[in-house]
Motif scaffolding. Structure first.
Motif, PDB file in Angstrom:
ATOM      1  N   VAL A 207     -69.153 101.538 -35.673  1.00  0.00           N
ATOM      2  CA  VAL A 207     -69.284 101.725 -34.235  1.00  0.00           C
ATOM      3  C   VAL A 207     -69.649 103.175 -33.947  1.00  0.00           C
ATOM      4  O   VAL A 207     -69.292 104.084 -34.704  1.00  0.00           O
ATOM      5  N   GLN A 208     -70.372 103.395 -32.857  1.00  0.00           N
ATOM      6  CA  GLN A 208     -70.717 104.748 -32.436  1.00  0.00           C
ATOM      7  C   GLN A 208     -69.513 105.435 -31.800  1.00  0.00           C
ATOM      8  O   GLN A 208     -68.636 104.785 -31.236  1.00  0.00           O
ATOM      9  N   ALA A 209     -69.475 106.755 -31.891  1.00  0.00           N
ATOM     10  CA  ALA A 209     -68.426 107.516 -31.229  1.00  0.00           C
ATOM     11  C   ALA A 209     -68.377 107.170 -29.742  1.00  0.00           C
ATOM     12  O   ALA A 209     -69.416 107.052 -29.089  1.00  0.00           O
ATOM     13  N   GLY A 210     -67.162 107.004 -29.236  1.00  0.00           N
ATOM     14  CA  GLY A 210     -66.974 106.599 -27.853  1.00  0.00           C
ATOM     15  C   GLY A 210     -66.888 105.099 -27.653  1.00  0.00           C
ATOM     16  O   GLY A 210     -66.524 104.649 -26.561  1.00  0.00           O
ATOM     17  N   GLY A 211     -67.187 104.330 -28.680  1.00  0.00           N
ATOM     18  CA  GLY A 211     -67.153 102.884 -28.594  1.00  0.00           C
ATOM     19  C   GLY A 211     -65.774 102.313 -28.841  1.00  0.00           C
ATOM     20  O   GLY A 211     -64.793 103.046 -28.984  1.00  0.00           O
ATOM     21  N   SER A 212     -65.709 100.979 -28.915  1.00  0.00           N
ATOM     22  CA  SER A 212     -64.441 100.269 -29.051  1.00  0.00           C
ATOM     23  C   SER A 212     -64.514  99.209 -30.132  1.00  0.00           C
ATOM     24  O   SER A 212     -65.573  98.654 -30.408  1.00  0.00           O
ATOM     25  N   LEU A 213     -63.363  98.928 -30.735  1.00  0.00           N
ATOM     26  CA  LEU A 213     -63.186  97.825 -31.658  1.00  0.00           C
ATOM     27  C   LEU A 213     -61.815  97.210 -31.421  1.00  0.00           C
ATOM     28  O   LEU A 213     -60.889  97.901 -31.002  1.00  0.00           O
ATOM     29  N   ARG A 214     -61.690  95.922 -31.718  1.00  0.00           N
ATOM     30  CA  ARG A 214     -60.409  95.236 -31.647  1.00  0.00           C
ATOM     31  C   ARG A 214     -60.099  94.623 -33.001  1.00  0.00           C
ATOM     32  O   ARG A 214     -60.814  93.728 -33.459  1.00  0.00           O
TER      33      ARG A 214
ATOM     34  N   GLU B  24     -56.280  90.864 -42.073  1.00  0.00           N
ATOM     35  CA  GLU B  24     -56.900  91.630 -40.998  1.00  0.00           C
ATOM     36  C   GLU B  24     -58.368  91.250 -40.839  1.00  0.00           C
ATOM     37  O   GLU B  24     -59.021  90.818 -41.792  1.00  0.00           O
ATOM     38  N   SER B  25     -58.883  91.473 -39.634  1.00  0.00           N
ATOM     39  CA  SER B  25     -60.295  91.301 -39.354  1.00  0.00           C
ATOM     40  C   SER B  25     -60.668  92.174 -38.168  1.00  0.00           C
ATOM     41  O   SER B  25     -59.796  92.686 -37.467  1.00  0.00           O
ATOM     42  N   GLY B  26     -61.956  92.346 -37.942  1.00  0.00           N
ATOM     43  CA  GLY B  26     -62.437  93.063 -36.773  1.00  0.00           C
ATOM     44  C   GLY B  26     -62.975  94.448 -37.027  1.00  0.00           C
ATOM     45  O   GLY B  26     -63.488  95.082 -36.102  1.00  0.00           O
TER      46      GLY B  26
ATOM     47  N   TYR C 191     -52.615  92.637 -32.659  1.00  0.00           N
ATOM     48  CA  TYR C 191     -53.914  93.226 -32.367  1.00  0.00           C
ATOM     49  C   TYR C 191     -53.807  94.745 -32.263  1.00  0.00           C
ATOM     50  O   TYR C 191     -52.751  95.292 -31.944  1.00  0.00           O
ATOM     51  N   LEU C 192     -54.919  95.409 -32.512  1.00  0.00           N
ATOM     52  CA  LEU C 192     -55.048  96.831 -32.237  1.00  0.00           C
ATOM     53  C   LEU C 192     -56.358  97.045 -31.498  1.00  0.00           C
ATOM     54  O   LEU C 192     -57.437  96.951 -32.094  1.00  0.00           O
ATOM     55  N   GLN C 193     -56.266  97.302 -30.202  1.00  0.00           N
ATOM     56  CA  GLN C 193     -57.433  97.619 -29.391  1.00  0.00           C
ATOM     57  C   GLN C 193     -57.686  99.118 -29.492  1.00  0.00           C
ATOM     58  O   GLN C 193     -56.818  99.919 -29.146  1.00  0.00           O
ATOM     59  N   MET C 194     -58.867  99.498 -29.951  1.00  0.00           N
ATOM     60  CA  MET C 194     -59.212 100.890 -30.179  1.00  0.00           C
ATOM     61  C   MET C 194     -60.361 101.268 -29.258  1.00  0.00           C
ATOM     62  O   MET C 194     -61.460 100.733 -29.383  1.00  0.00           O
ATOM     63  N   ASN C 195     -60.098 102.182 -28.341  1.00  0.00           N
ATOM     64  CA  ASN C 195     -61.100 102.661 -27.399  1.00  0.00           C
ATOM     65  C   ASN C 195     -61.373 104.141 -27.626  1.00  0.00           C
ATOM     66  O   ASN C 195     -60.590 104.842 -28.255  1.00  0.00           O
ATOM     67  N   SER C 196     -62.483 104.614 -27.085  1.00  0.00           N
ATOM     68  CA  SER C 196     -62.867 106.028 -27.192  1.00  0.00           C
ATOM     69  C   SER C 196     -62.794 106.511 -28.633  1.00  0.00           C
ATOM     70  O   SER C 196     -62.237 107.572 -28.927  1.00  0.00           O
ATOM     71  N   LEU C 197     -63.363 105.748 -29.534  1.00  0.00           N
ATOM     72  CA  LEU C 197     -63.270 106.053 -30.960  1.00  0.00           C
ATOM     73  C   LEU C 197     -63.990 107.350 -31.307  1.00  0.00           C
ATOM     74  O   LEU C 197     -65.028 107.675 -30.731  1.00  0.00           O
ATOM     75  N   LYS C 198     -63.406 108.076 -32.261  1.00  0.00           N
ATOM     76  CA  LYS C 198     -63.925 109.346 -32.741  1.00  0.00           C
ATOM     77  C   LYS C 198     -64.237 109.239 -34.227  1.00  0.00           C
ATOM     78  O   LYS C 198     -63.640 108.425 -34.927  1.00  0.00           O
ATOM     79  N   PRO C 199     -65.146 110.070 -34.745  1.00  0.00           N
ATOM     80  CA  PRO C 199     -65.417 110.041 -36.188  1.00  0.00           C
ATOM     81  C   PRO C 199     -64.167 110.224 -37.037  1.00  0.00           C
ATOM     82  O   PRO C 199     -64.076 109.632 -38.121  1.00  0.00           O
ATOM     83  N   GLU C 200     -63.196 110.995 -36.578  1.00  0.00           N
ATOM     84  CA  GLU C 200     -61.975 111.202 -37.335  1.00  0.00           C
ATOM     85  C   GLU C 200     -61.079 109.970 -37.384  1.00  0.00           C
ATOM     86  O   GLU C 200     -60.078 109.960 -38.102  1.00  0.00           O
ATOM     87  N   ASP C 201     -61.414 108.919 -36.630  1.00  0.00           N
ATOM     88  CA  ASP C 201     -60.703 107.649 -36.725  1.00  0.00           C
ATOM     89  C   ASP C 201     -61.177 106.806 -37.909  1.00  0.00           C
ATOM     90  O   ASP C 201     -60.577 105.763 -38.193  1.00  0.00           O
ATOM     91  N   THR C 202     -62.234 107.226 -38.573  1.00  0.00           N
ATOM     92  CA  THR C 202     -62.767 106.482 -39.711  1.00  0.00           C
ATOM     93  C   THR C 202     -61.720 106.368 -40.811  1.00  0.00           C
ATOM     94  O   THR C 202     -61.182 107.368 -41.277  1.00  0.00           O
TER      95      THR C 202
END
Length: 125
Positions: free
Chosen positions: A12-19, A6-8, A80-91
């Motif tokens: 990130v700040q809340a509301g941001g995105s990671l792939r 895995e990589s990526g 891939y996993l595109q993650m949008n609208s990230l929240k602190p609980e996604d940590t």
């Protein structure tokens, strides 16, 4: 034998995105169902998203539905996993997994045969 890398991940700040990306080697990738799981400190590992060998069928946990998208490129042997609208609980530490006995997506961790080392995702408020 299957190796998954895995990589990526990152901060990130809340509301941001990671792939996130997961590269597979060692077998015919297109025959395997793939999934993403996550585990936060002090909590059990939970299913996040799954995808069929063809990429046509997908499944998501209710907590990420509408925000995360799983996809795959069978030429590049990558999921891939595109993650949008990230929240602190996604940590959590996010891991990809391969279910060599399955073509359709499966939510049970016990159905997966190979696991990557995991990548850390941290979402700040």
């Amino acid at each position: 034998q299957v190796a998954l890398v895995e990589s990526g991940g990152g901060l990130v700040q809340a509301g941001g995105s990671l792939r996130l990306s997961c590269v597979a080697s060692g077998r015919t990738f297109s025959r395997d169902a793939m999934g993403w799981f996550r585990q936060a400190p002090g909590k059990e590992r939970e299913f996040v998203a799954g995808i069929s060998g063809s990429g046509i069928s997908t499944n998501y946990a209710d907590s990420v539905k509408g925000r995360f998208t799983i996809s795959r490129d069978n030429v590049k042997n990558t999921v891939y996993l595109q993650m949008n609208s990230l929240k602190p609980e996604d940590t959590a530490v996010y891991s990809c997994a391969a279910a060599i006995r399955f073509f359709s997506p499966t939510v049970r961790a016990g159905n997966y045969d190979y696991w990557g080392q995991g990548t850390q995702v941290t979402v700040s408020s």
